[in-house]
Structures are given as C-alpha cells and as structure tokens.
Motif scaffolding. Sequence first.
Motif, PDB file in Angstrom:
ATOM      1  N   ASP A 214      10.173 -15.733   3.630  1.00  0.00           N
ATOM      2  CA  ASP A 214      11.607 -15.481   3.756  1.00  0.00           C
ATOM      3  C   ASP A 214      11.793 -13.973   3.838  1.00  0.00           C
ATOM      4  O   ASP A 214      10.817 -13.235   4.000  1.00  0.00           O
ATOM      5  CB  ASP A 214      12.410 -16.129   2.613  1.00  0.00           C
ATOM      6  CG  ASP A 214      12.145 -15.505   1.250  1.00  0.00           C
ATOM      7  OD1 ASP A 214      11.405 -14.497   1.151  1.00  0.00           O
ATOM      8  OD2 ASP A 214      12.677 -16.022   0.253  1.00  0.00           O
ATOM      9  N   GLU A 215      13.018 -13.497   3.695  1.00  0.00           N
ATOM     10  CA  GLU A 215      13.283 -12.068   3.861  1.00  0.00           C
ATOM     11  C   GLU A 215      12.654 -11.211   2.762  1.00  0.00           C
ATOM     12  O   GLU A 215      12.522 -10.003   2.930  1.00  0.00           O
ATOM     13  CB  GLU A 215      14.798 -11.804   3.933  1.00  0.00           C
ATOM     14  CG  GLU A 215      15.562 -12.093   2.654  1.00  0.00           C
ATOM     15  CD  GLU A 215      15.874 -13.563   2.404  1.00  0.00           C
ATOM     16  OE1 GLU A 215      16.303 -13.886   1.283  1.00  0.00           O
ATOM     17  OE2 GLU A 215      15.671 -14.391   3.318  1.00  0.00           O
ATOM     18  N   THR A 216      12.221 -11.829   1.644  1.00  0.00           N
ATOM     19  CA  THR A 216      11.615 -11.063   0.556  1.00  0.00           C
ATOM     20  C   THR A 216      10.107 -10.874   0.733  1.00  0.00           C
ATOM     21  O   THR A 216       9.500 -10.116  -0.013  1.00  0.00           O
ATOM     22  CB  THR A 216      11.853 -11.754  -0.799  1.00  0.00           C
ATOM     23  OG1 THR A 216      11.166 -13.008  -0.820  1.00  0.00           O
ATOM     24  CG2 THR A 216      13.338 -11.958  -1.066  1.00  0.00           C
ATOM     25  N   VAL A 217       9.511 -11.553   1.702  1.00  0.00           N
ATOM     26  CA  VAL A 217       8.068 -11.512   1.918  1.00  0.00           C
ATOM     27  C   VAL A 217       7.741 -10.493   3.004  1.00  0.00           C
ATOM     28  O   VAL A 217       8.325 -10.527   4.086  1.00  0.00           O
ATOM     29  CB  VAL A 217       7.535 -12.906   2.322  1.00  0.00           C
ATOM     30  CG1 VAL A 217       6.051 -12.866   2.595  1.00  0.00           C
ATOM     31  CG2 VAL A 217       7.859 -13.931   1.241  1.00  0.00           C
ATOM     32  N   GLN A 218       6.809  -9.591   2.716  1.00  0.00           N
ATOM     33  CA  GLN A 218       6.413  -8.563   3.677  1.00  0.00           C
ATOM     34  C   GLN A 218       5.055  -8.946   4.264  1.00  0.00           C
ATOM     35  O   GLN A 218       4.014  -8.688   3.674  1.00  0.00           O
ATOM     36  CB  GLN A 218       6.332  -7.210   2.981  1.00  0.00           C
ATOM     37  CG  GLN A 218       6.009  -6.067   3.907  1.00  0.00           C
ATOM     38  CD  GLN A 218       5.979  -4.740   3.159  1.00  0.00           C
ATOM     39  OE1 GLN A 218       6.733  -4.506   2.231  1.00  0.00           O
ATOM     40  NE2 GLN A 218       5.073  -3.872   3.585  1.00  0.00           N
ATOM     41  N   VAL A 219       5.106  -9.608   5.417  1.00  0.00           N
ATOM     42  CA  VAL A 219       3.912  -9.999   6.175  1.00  0.00           C
ATOM     43  C   VAL A 219       4.228  -9.811   7.654  1.00  0.00           C
ATOM     44  O   VAL A 219       5.405  -9.753   8.036  1.00  0.00           O
ATOM     45  CB  VAL A 219       3.500 -11.475   5.920  1.00  0.00           C
ATOM     46  CG1 VAL A 219       3.070 -11.690   4.485  1.00  0.00           C
ATOM     47  CG2 VAL A 219       4.607 -12.436   6.295  1.00  0.00           C
TER      48      VAL A 219
ATOM     49  N   SER B  65      -7.672  -4.727   0.784  1.00  0.00           N
ATOM     50  CA  SER B  65      -7.874  -3.435   0.152  1.00  0.00           C
ATOM     51  C   SER B  65      -6.730  -3.247  -0.834  1.00  0.00           C
ATOM     52  O   SER B  65      -5.587  -3.630  -0.548  1.00  0.00           O
ATOM     53  CB  SER B  65      -7.845  -2.344   1.221  1.00  0.00           C
ATOM     54  OG  SER B  65      -7.875  -1.069   0.638  1.00  0.00           O
ATOM     55  N   SER B  66      -7.020  -2.693  -1.986  1.00  0.00           N
ATOM     56  CA  SER B  66      -6.000  -2.421  -3.010  1.00  0.00           C
ATOM     57  C   SER B  66      -5.256  -3.679  -3.441  1.00  0.00           C
ATOM     58  O   SER B  66      -4.041  -3.642  -3.632  1.00  0.00           O
ATOM     59  CB  SER B  66      -5.003  -1.370  -2.511  1.00  0.00           C
ATOM     60  OG  SER B  66      -5.666  -0.201  -2.104  1.00  0.00           O
ATOM     61  N   LEU B  67      -5.978  -4.776  -3.622  1.00  0.00           N
ATOM     62  CA  LEU B  67      -5.347  -6.037  -4.036  1.00  0.00           C
ATOM     63  C   LEU B  67      -4.839  -5.930  -5.466  1.00  0.00           C
ATOM     64  O   LEU B  67      -5.563  -5.507  -6.368  1.00  0.00           O
ATOM     65  CB  LEU B  67      -6.344  -7.193  -3.930  1.00  0.00           C
ATOM     66  CG  LEU B  67      -5.848  -8.550  -4.420  1.00  0.00           C
ATOM     67  CD1 LEU B  67      -4.725  -9.069  -3.520  1.00  0.00           C
ATOM     68  CD2 LEU B  67      -7.000  -9.548  -4.460  1.00  0.00           C
ATOM     69  N   LYS B  68      -3.573  -6.309  -5.658  1.00  0.00           N
ATOM     70  CA  LYS B  68      -2.952  -6.359  -6.984  1.00  0.00           C
ATOM     71  C   LYS B  68      -2.307  -7.724  -7.142  1.00  0.00           C
ATOM     72  O   LYS B  68      -1.408  -8.076  -6.382  1.00  0.00           O
ATOM     73  CB  LYS B  68      -1.890  -5.270  -7.137  1.00  0.00           C
ATOM     74  CG  LYS B  68      -2.432  -3.872  -7.116  1.00  0.00           C
ATOM     75  CD  LYS B  68      -1.316  -2.852  -7.211  1.00  0.00           C
ATOM     76  CE  LYS B  68      -1.855  -1.461  -6.931  1.00  0.00           C
ATOM     77  NZ  LYS B  68      -0.788  -0.503  -6.661  1.00  0.00           N
TER      78      LYS B  68
ATOM     79  N   PHE C 253      -1.338  -6.062  -1.220  1.00  0.00           N
ATOM     80  CA  PHE C 253      -2.614  -5.603  -0.693  1.00  0.00           C
ATOM     81  C   PHE C 253      -2.428  -5.045   0.697  1.00  0.00           C
ATOM     82  O   PHE C 253      -1.350  -5.133   1.279  1.00  0.00           O
ATOM     83  CB  PHE C 253      -3.665  -6.726  -0.694  1.00  0.00           C
ATOM     84  CG  PHE C 253      -3.320  -7.927   0.143  1.00  0.00           C
ATOM     85  CD1 PHE C 253      -3.733  -8.039   1.462  1.00  0.00           C
ATOM     86  CD2 PHE C 253      -2.612  -8.984  -0.416  1.00  0.00           C
ATOM     87  CE1 PHE C 253      -3.436  -9.161   2.222  1.00  0.00           C
ATOM     88  CE2 PHE C 253      -2.311 -10.108   0.330  1.00  0.00           C
ATOM     89  CZ  PHE C 253      -2.723 -10.200   1.653  1.00  0.00           C
ATOM     90  N   LYS C 254      -3.497  -4.471   1.231  1.00  0.00           N
ATOM     91  CA  LYS C 254      -3.542  -3.985   2.604  1.00  0.00           C
ATOM     92  C   LYS C 254      -4.576  -4.824   3.340  1.00  0.00           C
ATOM     93  O   LYS C 254      -5.606  -5.175   2.776  1.00  0.00           O
ATOM     94  CB  LYS C 254      -3.944  -2.514   2.658  1.00  0.00           C
ATOM     95  CG  LYS C 254      -2.971  -1.579   1.959  1.00  0.00           C
ATOM     96  CD  LYS C 254      -3.502  -0.155   1.977  1.00  0.00           C
ATOM     97  CE  LYS C 254      -2.719   0.796   1.118  1.00  0.00           C
ATOM     98  NZ  LYS C 254      -1.313   0.826   1.273  1.00  0.00           N
ATOM     99  N   ALA C 255      -4.288  -5.148   4.603  1.00  0.00           N
ATOM    100  CA  ALA C 255      -5.230  -5.903   5.440  1.00  0.00           C
ATOM    101  C   ALA C 255      -4.946  -5.576   6.895  1.00  0.00           C
ATOM    102  O   ALA C 255      -3.879  -5.050   7.233  1.00  0.00           O
ATOM    103  CB  ALA C 255      -5.085  -7.405   5.192  1.00  0.00           C
ATOM    104  N   ARG C 256      -5.913  -5.894   7.743  1.00  0.00           N
ATOM    105  CA  ARG C 256      -5.749  -5.664   9.180  1.00  0.00           C
ATOM    106  C   ARG C 256      -5.298  -6.947   9.853  1.00  0.00           C
ATOM    107  O   ARG C 256      -5.838  -8.009   9.617  1.00  0.00           O
ATOM    108  CB  ARG C 256      -7.049  -5.181   9.798  1.00  0.00           C
ATOM    109  CG  ARG C 256      -7.388  -3.765   9.393  1.00  0.00           C
ATOM    110  CD  ARG C 256      -8.542  -3.218  10.227  1.00  0.00           C
ATOM    111  NE  ARG C 256      -8.760  -1.828   9.949  1.00  0.00           N
ATOM    112  CZ  ARG C 256      -8.112  -0.834  10.547  1.00  0.00           C
ATOM    113  NH1 ARG C 256      -7.218  -1.083  11.468  1.00  0.00           N
ATOM    114  NH2 ARG C 256      -8.378   0.421  10.229  1.00  0.00           N
TER     115      ARG C 256
ATOM    116  N   ASP D  32       0.616  -3.351   5.244  1.00  0.00           N
ATOM    117  CA  ASP D  32       0.885  -3.519   3.823  1.00  0.00           C
ATOM    118  C   ASP D  32       1.519  -4.892   3.637  1.00  0.00           C
ATOM    119  O   ASP D  32       2.509  -5.224   4.304  1.00  0.00           O
ATOM    120  CB  ASP D  32       1.852  -2.449   3.316  1.00  0.00           C
ATOM    121  CG  ASP D  32       1.221  -1.063   3.289  1.00  0.00           C
ATOM    122  OD1 ASP D  32       0.022  -0.981   2.976  1.00  0.00           O
ATOM    123  OD2 ASP D  32       1.931  -0.081   3.577  1.00  0.00           O
ATOM    124  N   ILE D  33       0.960  -5.677   2.734  1.00  0.00           N
ATOM    125  CA  ILE D  33       1.429  -7.038   2.472  1.00  0.00           C
ATOM    126  C   ILE D  33       2.000  -7.082   1.066  1.00  0.00           C
ATOM    127  O   ILE D  33       1.395  -6.566   0.125  1.00  0.00           O
ATOM    128  CB  ILE D  33       0.270  -8.058   2.598  1.00  0.00           C
ATOM    129  CG1 ILE D  33      -0.450  -7.915   3.941  1.00  0.00           C
ATOM    130  CG2 ILE D  33       0.759  -9.474   2.352  1.00  0.00           C
ATOM    131  CD1 ILE D  33       0.419  -8.129   5.159  1.00  0.00           C
TER     132      ILE D  33
END
Length: 158
Positions: A35-40, A60-63, A71-74, A81-82
């Motif tokens: 939804d609008e709160t998810v950054q993908v 990378s940098s998974l929390k 986290f970060k991913a390609r 940034d996810i």
Amino acid sequence: MKPEETPSTRPYLLRALYEWCTDNGFTPYVAVMVDETVQVPREYVKDGEIVLNVSFDATSSLKLGNDFIEFKARFGGKPRDIMVPMDRVMAIYARENGQGMSFPVNRAQRAVQQFEAVKTDESPSAGLAAVPAAGKADETDVSTTPNSAPRPTLTRIK
C-alpha cells in the motif's frame, strides 16, 4: 497495559523464523501486501503484493525492527532502499521447502487495492512476484518467482 495496547508478536515471530531459515541454510522470503506505506519498486508489485528475498546475501543493511523491515537491494540492476511496515507482512517462509508462517492483514484494504489495480491496470504482466536473487547485496538483482516455486506451508496466527 490494556489488551488493545499489547505489542504485536509479529516482529518477534518474524525474527525467529528468519533466524531459523538462516541457521538451517534456507532462503527467507517475505510476502508483503503493498500500500502507500510500503517502499518497494512498484514495477515489481503484482496484484497488490510482492515477495522479497531477505537473505543476508540478497540484502545490505537489513534491519528487522519492531515497526519496519528495512534494507537495500538491487532491482533491475539499480540499488533501492526498501522499507516495509510490519503490519504489511503477510508471511515469512523458506524458499526451499515453503515452511513458514502467515500473519493476518486487513482484508478490506486488500480488496480496495485489488480493485484499484484492476481499474488502473497497474499490475505488470511478467512473473508471479519479485524476489531479489542470491548473491552479494551490491551484485544482487531481482528475478521473478517461477510458477513452479514451492507453495509455502504456512501456519496462520490470530
């Protein structure tokens, strides 16, 4: 503390299953209702959902915090940034055998999202869901989950 103020068990169960996957050499995947709160990357969202590989090698940098997974991913060769709010996580499971756990998500909101996706025809045509492939985070890229991928064996919590 009142019952309605009790903290969610979701982040704790998610972290425990993530640890179980990694300890046993499995690849942890999370299914997310977008939804609008998810950054993908929206171009990889299908029917309001996305499946993400959250393994150490794919991120990378998974929390795995109490409120968000970050986290970060390609994706498509581009670093992204996810950020996923915990209440949007529908399930966590091992890619190799499908064992994991599902979590309740607001179904009314899901119906609205599916209606909007159909109305605007936003859903991509390729693949089932986006999943970062295995490899180092700076070399990782997204692949689509094949239709032959094992179906997760999930335990629903209430």
